[in-house]
Motif scaffolding. Structure first.
Motif, PDB file in Angstrom:
ATOM      1  N   ILE A   1      72.576 -15.286 -55.874  1.00 42.94           N
ATOM      2  CA  ILE A   1      72.788 -14.957 -54.467  1.00 42.94           C
ATOM      3  C   ILE A   1      72.489 -16.171 -53.602  1.00 42.94           C
ATOM      4  O   ILE A   1      71.485 -16.857 -53.798  1.00 42.94           O
ATOM      5  CB  ILE A   1      71.938 -13.727 -54.035  1.00 42.94           C
ATOM      6  CG1 ILE A   1      72.266 -13.279 -52.612  1.00 42.94           C
ATOM      7  CG2 ILE A   1      70.458 -13.992 -54.190  1.00 42.94           C
ATOM      8  CD1 ILE A   1      73.556 -12.564 -52.473  1.00 42.94           C
ATOM      9  N   ASP A   2      73.383 -16.449 -52.651  1.00 41.09           N
ATOM     10  CA  ASP A   2      73.262 -17.613 -51.785  1.00 41.09           C
ATOM     11  C   ASP A   2      73.127 -17.196 -50.322  1.00 41.09           C
ATOM     12  O   ASP A   2      72.377 -17.785 -49.560  1.00 41.09           O
ATOM     13  CB  ASP A   2      74.499 -18.499 -51.975  1.00 41.09           C
ATOM     14  CG  ASP A   2      74.416 -19.799 -51.221  1.00 41.09           C
ATOM     15  OD1 ASP A   2      73.373 -20.462 -51.320  1.00 41.09           O
ATOM     16  OD2 ASP A   2      75.390 -20.148 -50.526  1.00 41.09           O
ATOM     17  N   TYR A   3      73.878 -16.144 -49.937  1.00 46.01           N
ATOM     18  CA  TYR A   3      73.936 -15.732 -48.539  1.00 46.01           C
ATOM     19  C   TYR A   3      74.290 -14.250 -48.485  1.00 46.01           C
ATOM     20  O   TYR A   3      75.102 -13.769 -49.274  1.00 46.01           O
ATOM     21  CB  TYR A   3      75.004 -16.565 -47.819  1.00 46.01           C
ATOM     22  CG  TYR A   3      75.404 -16.068 -46.458  1.00 46.01           C
ATOM     23  CD1 TYR A   3      74.567 -16.231 -45.366  1.00 46.01           C
ATOM     24  CD2 TYR A   3      76.625 -15.448 -46.258  1.00 46.01           C
ATOM     25  CE1 TYR A   3      74.951 -15.779 -44.108  1.00 46.01           C
ATOM     26  CE2 TYR A   3      77.021 -14.996 -45.007  1.00 46.01           C
ATOM     27  CZ  TYR A   3      76.171 -15.166 -43.937  1.00 46.01           C
ATOM     28  OH  TYR A   3      76.546 -14.721 -42.707  1.00 46.01           O
ATOM     29  N   LEU A   4      73.654 -13.532 -47.549  1.00 50.67           N
ATOM     30  CA  LEU A   4      73.921 -12.107 -47.396  1.00 50.67           C
ATOM     31  C   LEU A   4      74.023 -11.782 -45.911  1.00 50.67           C
ATOM     32  O   LEU A   4      73.210 -12.270 -45.122  1.00 50.67           O
ATOM     33  CB  LEU A   4      72.793 -11.298 -48.036  1.00 50.67           C
ATOM     34  CG  LEU A   4      72.928  -9.790 -48.014  1.00 50.67           C
ATOM     35  CD1 LEU A   4      72.571  -9.225 -49.368  1.00 50.67           C
ATOM     36  CD2 LEU A   4      72.042  -9.199 -46.959  1.00 50.67           C
ATOM     37  N   ARG A   5      75.032 -10.986 -45.542  1.00 47.26           N
ATOM     38  CA  ARG A   5      75.184 -10.554 -44.149  1.00 47.26           C
ATOM     39  C   ARG A   5      75.276  -9.039 -44.099  1.00 47.26           C
ATOM     40  O   ARG A   5      76.152  -8.443 -44.721  1.00 47.26           O
ATOM     41  CB  ARG A   5      76.421 -11.153 -43.510  1.00 47.26           C
ATOM     42  CG  ARG A   5      76.721 -10.542 -42.135  1.00 47.26           C
ATOM     43  CD  ARG A   5      77.819 -11.244 -41.406  1.00 47.26           C
ATOM     44  NE  ARG A   5      77.172 -12.300 -40.611  1.00 47.26           N
ATOM     45  CZ  ARG A   5      77.797 -13.009 -39.696  1.00 47.26           C
ATOM     46  NH1 ARG A   5      79.083 -12.843 -39.477  1.00 47.26           N
ATOM     47  NH2 ARG A   5      77.137 -13.921 -39.007  1.00 47.26           N
TER      48      ARG A   5
ATOM     49  N   ILE B   1      73.465  -7.742 -36.398  1.00 49.92           N
ATOM     50  CA  ILE B   1      73.810  -8.459 -37.624  1.00 49.92           C
ATOM     51  C   ILE B   1      72.558  -9.141 -38.151  1.00 49.92           C
ATOM     52  O   ILE B   1      71.794  -9.726 -37.382  1.00 49.92           O
ATOM     53  CB  ILE B   1      74.900  -9.522 -37.360  1.00 49.92           C
ATOM     54  CG1 ILE B   1      76.199  -8.866 -36.893  1.00 49.92           C
ATOM     55  CG2 ILE B   1      75.162 -10.367 -38.605  1.00 49.92           C
ATOM     56  CD1 ILE B   1      77.257  -9.846 -36.418  1.00 49.92           C
ATOM     57  N   ILE B   2      72.354  -9.069 -39.459  1.00 53.20           N
ATOM     58  CA  ILE B   2      71.251  -9.787 -40.101  1.00 53.20           C
ATOM     59  C   ILE B   2      71.851 -10.697 -41.161  1.00 53.20           C
ATOM     60  O   ILE B   2      72.572 -10.235 -42.055  1.00 53.20           O
ATOM     61  CB  ILE B   2      70.234  -8.824 -40.741  1.00 53.20           C
ATOM     62  CG1 ILE B   2      69.605  -7.926 -39.674  1.00 53.20           C
ATOM     63  CG2 ILE B   2      69.161  -9.614 -41.497  1.00 53.20           C
ATOM     64  CD1 ILE B   2      68.681  -6.850 -40.229  1.00 53.20           C
ATOM     65  N   ASP B   3      71.570 -11.989 -41.061  1.00 56.38           N
ATOM     66  CA  ASP B   3      72.002 -12.970 -42.055  1.00 56.38           C
ATOM     67  C   ASP B   3      70.781 -13.440 -42.835  1.00 56.38           C
ATOM     68  O   ASP B   3      69.757 -13.784 -42.251  1.00 56.38           O
ATOM     69  CB  ASP B   3      72.651 -14.185 -41.382  1.00 56.38           C
ATOM     70  CG  ASP B   3      73.991 -13.876 -40.757  1.00 56.38           C
ATOM     71  OD1 ASP B   3      74.687 -12.969 -41.260  1.00 56.38           O
ATOM     72  OD2 ASP B   3      74.356 -14.545 -39.778  1.00 56.38           O
TER      73      ASP B   3
ATOM     74  N   VAL C   1      65.891 -15.890 -42.489  1.00 62.16           N
ATOM     75  CA  VAL C   1      66.545 -14.683 -42.000  1.00 62.16           C
ATOM     76  C   VAL C   1      66.880 -14.904 -40.529  1.00 62.16           C
ATOM     77  O   VAL C   1      66.033 -15.346 -39.756  1.00 62.16           O
ATOM     78  CB  VAL C   1      65.639 -13.438 -42.152  1.00 62.16           C
ATOM     79  CG1 VAL C   1      66.324 -12.200 -41.624  1.00 62.16           C
ATOM     80  CG2 VAL C   1      65.225 -13.246 -43.604  1.00 62.16           C
ATOM     81  N   VAL C   2      68.141 -14.614 -40.181  1.00 67.49           N
ATOM     82  CA  VAL C   2      68.595 -14.781 -38.804  1.00 67.49           C
ATOM     83  C   VAL C   2      69.067 -13.423 -38.293  1.00 67.49           C
ATOM     84  O   VAL C   2      69.905 -12.778 -38.926  1.00 67.49           O
ATOM     85  CB  VAL C   2      69.751 -15.810 -38.715  1.00 67.49           C
ATOM     86  CG1 VAL C   2      70.241 -15.942 -37.283  1.00 67.49           C
ATOM     87  CG2 VAL C   2      69.311 -17.156 -39.262  1.00 67.49           C
ATOM     88  N   PHE C   3      68.494 -13.008 -37.161  1.00 64.62           N
ATOM     89  CA  PHE C   3      68.869 -11.748 -36.525  1.00 64.62           C
ATOM     90  C   PHE C   3      69.771 -12.081 -35.343  1.00 64.62           C
ATOM     91  O   PHE C   3      69.397 -12.866 -34.494  1.00 64.62           O
ATOM     92  CB  PHE C   3      67.623 -11.003 -36.041  1.00 64.62           C
ATOM     93  CG  PHE C   3      66.671 -10.668 -37.153  1.00 64.62           C
ATOM     94  CD1 PHE C   3      66.819  -9.496 -37.878  1.00 64.62           C
ATOM     95  CD2 PHE C   3      65.633 -11.527 -37.478  1.00 64.62           C
ATOM     96  CE1 PHE C   3      65.952  -9.185 -38.902  1.00 64.62           C
ATOM     97  CE2 PHE C   3      64.758 -11.223 -38.504  1.00 64.62           C
ATOM     98  CZ  PHE C   3      64.917 -10.053 -39.218  1.00 64.62           C
ATOM     99  N   ARG C   4      70.952 -11.463 -35.317  1.00 61.64           N
ATOM    100  CA  ARG C   4      71.925 -11.773 -34.270  1.00 61.64           C
ATOM    101  C   ARG C   4      72.120 -10.563 -33.363  1.00 61.64           C
ATOM    102  O   ARG C   4      72.559  -9.520 -33.821  1.00 61.64           O
ATOM    103  CB  ARG C   4      73.245 -12.180 -34.899  1.00 61.64           C
ATOM    104  CG  ARG C   4      73.093 -13.387 -35.822  1.00 61.64           C
ATOM    105  CD  ARG C   4      74.416 -13.941 -36.283  1.00 61.64           C
ATOM    106  NE  ARG C   4      74.244 -14.946 -37.305  1.00 61.64           N
ATOM    107  CZ  ARG C   4      73.947 -16.209 -37.099  1.00 61.64           C
ATOM    108  NH1 ARG C   4      73.772 -16.651 -35.873  1.00 61.64           N
ATOM    109  NH2 ARG C   4      73.823 -17.057 -38.106  1.00 61.64           N
ATOM    110  N   SER C   5      71.763 -10.710 -32.100  1.00 58.50           N
ATOM    111  CA  SER C   5      72.012  -9.737 -31.038  1.00 58.50           C
ATOM    112  C   SER C   5      71.182  -8.459 -31.181  1.00 58.50           C
ATOM    113  O   SER C   5      71.147  -7.833 -32.227  1.00 58.50           O
ATOM    114  CB  SER C   5      73.508  -9.394 -30.983  1.00 58.50           C
ATOM    115  OG  SER C   5      73.791  -8.551 -29.923  1.00 58.50           O
TER     116      SER C   5
END
Length: 174
Positions: free
Chosen positions: A95-99, A127-129, A140-144
């Protein structure tokens, strides 16, 4: 095509579902009706799962509706990511990236540099990346519309932190 009580087994990935369609033209496994996919200590569930492969390794996983990814990090601790859909991308089978998209939620157990648990974060966003390094969440990046709380380990009931639809189904694993 495979129907009723389908089981997939390889050394790096296992899955069960009610029915499956595989096309050699695009190398996509389409799993229907209560599909569950496991890779190492991770479990993914949803209404339908498309598993894209390349050179006999997972390349991308797309989970439709009621998508939930669970990783056991200790007993009884589970990192969890939930959304309407989940897209996961793999490099060399890892696993490299998950959205997670659509009312995304996460529960993440933070650890220090020696692996001790220091707290648990429960958050939600549109959205959670998640970005991974060496099979572990790195960022972990949380968008909006982010909301969340970090709890000390001893001040929370870990059973209450389970996201809606959580089930650890390891006993079904082939």
């Amino acid at each position: 095509e495979a129907y009723f009580h389908v089981r997939i087994f390889s050394d790096s990935l296992q899955a069960v579902c009610d029915s499956l369609f595989y096309s050699a033209e695009d190398s996509v496994f389409r799993l229907f009706r209560q599909p569950i996919v496991w890779a190492r200590s991770n479990q993914v569930t949803g209404d339908t799962i498309y598993l894209y492969t390349e050179n006999n390794k997972p390349k991308r996983a797309y989970v439709f509706e009621n998508a939930l990814s669970v990783e056991q990090v200790g007993k009884p601790y589970f990192n969890q990511v939930k959304g309407r859909t989940i897209n996961g991308f793999f490099t060399d089978g890892n696993i490299d990236y998950l959205r997670a998209k659509g009312n995304a939620e996460s529960v993440y157990y933070a650890q220090d540099e020696v692996g001790k648990f220091i707290g648990v974060n429960k958050s939600s966003a549109d959205i959670i990346d998640m970005y991974f390094d060496k099979k572990k969440p790195e960022r972990v990046v949380f968008r909006s519309s982010l909301t969340g709380t970090m709890h000390p380990m001893r001040q929370v009931n870990h059973e209450d932190l389970r996201l809606r639809g959580f089930k650890w189904l390891d006993e079904l694993r082939p």
